[in-house]
Design a protein around this motif. Structure first.
Motif, short mmCIF file in Angstrom:
data_model
loop_
_atom_site.label_atom_id
_atom_site.label_comp_id
_atom_site.label_asym_id
_atom_site.label_seq_id
_atom_site.Cartn_x
_atom_site.Cartn_y
_atom_site.Cartn_z
N PHE A 1 0.83 -1.21 0.00
CA PHE A 1 0.00 0.00 0.00
C PHE A 1 0.86 1.25 0.00
CE2 PHE A 1 -2.14 3.27 2.64
CZ PHE A 1 -3.17 3.60 1.77
N MET A 2 1.90 1.27 0.83
CA MET A 2 2.79 2.43 0.87
C MET A 2 3.51 2.62 -0.46
SD MET A 2 4.32 2.16 4.75
CE MET A 2 5.31 3.66 4.58
N GLY A 3 3.88 1.50 -1.09
CA GLY A 3 4.49 1.59 -2.41
C GLY A 3 3.53 2.12 -3.46
N ALA A 4 2.26 1.71 -3.35
CA ALA A 4 1.26 2.17 -4.31
C ALA A 4 1.06 3.67 -4.24
CB ALA A 4 -0.06 1.44 -4.07
N LEU A 5 1.21 4.23 -3.02
CA LEU A 5 1.10 5.68 -2.88
C LEU A 5 2.19 6.41 -3.65
CD1 LEU A 5 0.26 5.96 0.94
CD2 LEU A 5 -1.33 6.15 -0.99
N ARG A 6 3.28 5.71 -3.96
CA ARG A 6 4.39 6.29 -4.72
C ARG A 6 4.42 5.76 -6.15
NH1 ARG A 6 6.40 10.68 -1.87
NH2 ARG A 6 6.56 10.15 0.35
N GLY A 7 3.30 5.16 -6.60
CA GLY A 7 3.20 4.75 -8.00
C GLY A 7 3.57 3.33 -8.30
N LEU A 8 3.90 2.52 -7.30
CA LEU A 8 4.28 1.12 -7.53
C LEU A 8 3.01 0.27 -7.61
CD1 LEU A 8 6.80 -0.78 -7.66
CD2 LEU A 8 6.44 -1.20 -5.22
N PRO A 9 2.84 -0.55 -8.68
CA PRO A 9 1.66 -1.40 -8.77
C PRO A 9 1.55 -2.33 -7.55
CG PRO A 9 2.80 -1.33 -10.87
CD PRO A 9 3.69 -0.64 -9.87
N LEU A 10 0.33 -2.56 -7.08
CA LEU A 10 0.14 -3.35 -5.87
C LEU A 10 0.74 -4.75 -6.00
CD1 LEU A 10 -3.47 -2.42 -4.70
CD2 LEU A 10 -1.37 -2.24 -3.36
N ARG A 11 0.56 -5.37 -7.14
CA ARG A 11 1.09 -6.73 -7.31
C ARG A 11 2.61 -6.75 -7.14
NH1 ARG A 11 -0.20 -10.79 -12.42
NH2 ARG A 11 1.02 -12.56 -11.66
N GLU A 12 3.27 -5.78 -7.75
CA GLU A 12 4.73 -5.69 -7.62
C GLU A 12 5.11 -5.32 -6.20
OE1 GLU A 12 8.85 -5.59 -8.61
OE2 GLU A 12 7.07 -6.65 -9.34
N GLY A 13 4.31 -4.48 -5.57
CA GLY A 13 4.57 -4.10 -4.18
C GLY A 13 4.49 -5.30 -3.25
N ARG A 14 3.52 -6.19 -3.48
CA ARG A 14 3.42 -7.40 -2.65
C ARG A 14 4.64 -8.30 -2.86
NH1 ARG A 14 -2.05 -7.27 -4.85
NH2 ARG A 14 -3.45 -6.37 -3.27
N ARG A 15 5.05 -8.43 -4.12
CA ARG A 15 6.22 -9.28 -4.41
C ARG A 15 7.47 -8.72 -3.74
NH1 ARG A 15 10.61 -9.68 -7.19
NH2 ARG A 15 10.45 -7.57 -8.04
N ARG A 16 7.69 -7.43 -3.91
CA ARG A 16 8.86 -6.81 -3.29
C ARG A 16 8.74 -6.82 -1.77
NH1 ARG A 16 10.37 -1.29 -6.66
NH2 ARG A 16 10.27 -2.16 -8.78
N GLY A 17 7.53 -6.61 -1.27
CA GLY A 17 7.31 -6.59 0.17
C GLY A 17 7.68 -7.91 0.82
N ARG A 18 7.26 -9.01 0.22
CA ARG A 18 7.62 -10.34 0.78
C ARG A 18 9.12 -10.55 0.74
NH1 ARG A 18 3.56 -13.68 2.05
NH2 ARG A 18 1.49 -13.17 1.22
N ALA A 19 9.75 -10.12 -0.36
CA ALA A 19 11.20 -10.29 -0.48
C ALA A 19 11.92 -9.45 0.58
CB ALA A 19 11.66 -9.90 -1.88
N LEU A 20 11.46 -8.23 0.80
CA LEU A 20 12.09 -7.38 1.80
C LEU A 20 11.90 -7.95 3.21
CD1 LEU A 20 11.10 -3.83 0.49
CD2 LEU A 20 13.43 -4.69 0.77
N LEU A 21 10.70 -8.45 3.52
CA LEU A 21 10.46 -9.03 4.84
C LEU A 21 11.34 -10.25 5.06
CD1 LEU A 21 6.59 -8.65 4.92
CD2 LEU A 21 8.18 -7.60 6.54
N GLU A 22 11.47 -11.10 4.03
CA GLU A 22 12.34 -12.27 4.15
C GLU A 22 13.79 -11.83 4.36
OE1 GLU A 22 11.94 -15.46 4.26
OE2 GLU A 22 9.84 -15.75 3.73
N ASP A 23 14.20 -10.82 3.60
CA ASP A 23 15.58 -10.35 3.66
C ASP A 23 15.92 -9.78 5.03
OD1 ASP A 23 18.10 -9.95 2.44
OD2 ASP A 23 17.62 -7.85 2.07
N HIS A 24 14.91 -9.29 5.75
CA HIS A 24 15.14 -8.67 7.05
C HIS A 24 14.65 -9.55 8.20
CE1 HIS A 24 15.65 -5.21 4.37
NE2 HIS A 24 16.40 -4.71 5.34
N GLY A 25 14.53 -10.85 7.92
CA GLY A 25 14.21 -11.80 8.97
C GLY A 25 12.79 -11.74 9.48
N LEU A 26 11.87 -11.18 8.67
CA LEU A 26 10.47 -11.06 9.09
C LEU A 26 9.53 -11.78 8.14
CD1 LEU A 26 10.36 -7.28 10.16
CD2 LEU A 26 10.51 -9.29 11.63
N GLY A 27 10.04 -12.78 7.46
CA GLY A 27 9.21 -13.49 6.50
C GLY A 27 7.96 -14.09 7.11
N GLU A 28 8.07 -14.57 8.36
CA GLU A 28 6.92 -15.20 9.01
C GLU A 28 5.85 -14.18 9.39
OE1 GLU A 28 9.23 -13.43 12.24
OE2 GLU A 28 9.78 -14.60 10.46
#
Length: 324
Positions: free
Chosen positions: A109-136
């Motif tokens: 949602f925060m990415g969408a406010l800056r023009g990022l499509p929601l689908r891509e935002g979800r994909r990147r969001g999961r990757a970022l959470l995994e990368d920072h130890g918050l995948g669960e």
């Protein structure tokens, strides 16, 4: 406002953020009183000052959220900062996430406010959470997350659209030492990728460790701008000397204004260096137990530059707040 409206190519920019003669008044109160600032592209730049110094007002002016009453600014070469909102990641001091929203959806949602499509935002969001130890935590509602995790989610939402400039207002507030360390690591990783980081803080330790350049702000004005090392160099190194004997001819070489506690002497490093003192101590058989030369820290420099009153609200070391 001065300047052209078209942004300069990022390959030709020297400064990601520029402000000249910035003034902001609220009634008779000057929150920002004639500030000049220039943040080099790709740097980590800290605005350091106590609460009420004008840091947040300055950031909001630079971002175009509020207009200055005087002066002008450029953001990534653009004289009208809001035109480049999609290239900016901004984490305000007042945090806020929808408590029922899943963590990954909050980032998207925060990415969408800056023009990022929601689908891509979800994909990147999961990757970022995994990368920072918050995948669960990806599919957990925000209300179920700890304070530190929720703040990390909001920060990831600030960077999910891959901004060229990240602006963070008191990003360490409320986090415990562990989560502060994780945030520092994230900031360094973004800077290593060429992103410019501008953040405000009243925690001196973060500025001392992270920043290439700092601006010390107090009373709406910049009292110092430059490298952390240059700020610390405003003060002479401190000598701590412990001797076995308390008196002798060598005493003449110890500065008259030295602080004394027993056989321990503390004083600024003499202008002619330590060698003449060391020779006098040895020749005078003072019996050196220990001798150390310590470079002043940024907190000492802040006090010298901005004054003791401005330093009262500053935190010299990492906060130990409960934010885990």
């Amino acid at each position: 406002m001065n300047g052209v409206s078209d942004p300069v190519s990022p390959n030709h920019l020297s400064y990601a953020v520029e402000g000249h003669g910035l003034v902001k008044r609220f009634g008779d109160f000057h929150a920002v009183d004639g500030i000049d600032i220039a943040v080099p592209v790709g740097s980590i730049y800290g605005i350091l000052g106590p609460n009420g110094a004008g840091k947040t007002t300055l950031l909001r002016m630079l971002l175009g959220i509020i207009d200055p009453d005087g002066g002008h600014r450029r953001l990534l070469g653009e004289a009208q900062p809001l035109k480049l909102a999609r290239a900016i990641g901004y984490l305000p001091e007042e945090r806020g996430l929808y408590p029922a929203m899943k963590a990954v959806e909050a980032i998207a949602f925060m990415g969408a406010l800056r023009g990022l499509p929601l689908r891509e935002g979800r994909r990147r969001g999961r990757a970022l959470l995994e990368d920072h130890g918050l995948g669960e935590a990806a599919d957990k509602p925000v209300r179920a997350l700890s304070k530190g995790m929720a703040q990390t989610v909001q920060l990831l939402g600030t960077i999910v659209h891959a901004p060229r400039l990240i602006v963070l207002d008191e990003p360490f507030s409320g986090l415990d030492a562990i989560n502060q360390g994780k945030l520092e690591a994230l900031i360094r990783r973004q800077a290593a990728d060429g992103v410019t980081i501008l953040f405000s803080t009243h925690v001196i330790a973060h500025a001392e460790r992270l920043c290439e350049r700092i601006a010390i702000v107090a009373g709406g004005r910049i009292r110092f701008e430059g490298s952390v090392g240059a700020a610390r160099d405003r003060l002479r190194p401190q000598v701590r000397l412990e001797t076995r004997r308390s008196d002798g001819p060598w005493r003449a070489a110890v500065p008259a204004d030295a602080l004394v506690e027993g056989n321990v002497w503390s004083f600024p490093l003499p202008l002619d260096g330590i060698e003449p003192l060391l020779k006098a101590l040895v020749d005078g058989d003072a019996g050196i137990e220990s001798l150390s030369i310590e470079r002043p820290g940024l907190h000492d420099a802040f006090v010298a530059i901005a004054g003791a009153e401005a330093a009262r609200d500053m935190v010299p070391a990492i906060d130990e707040e409960d934010g885990a």
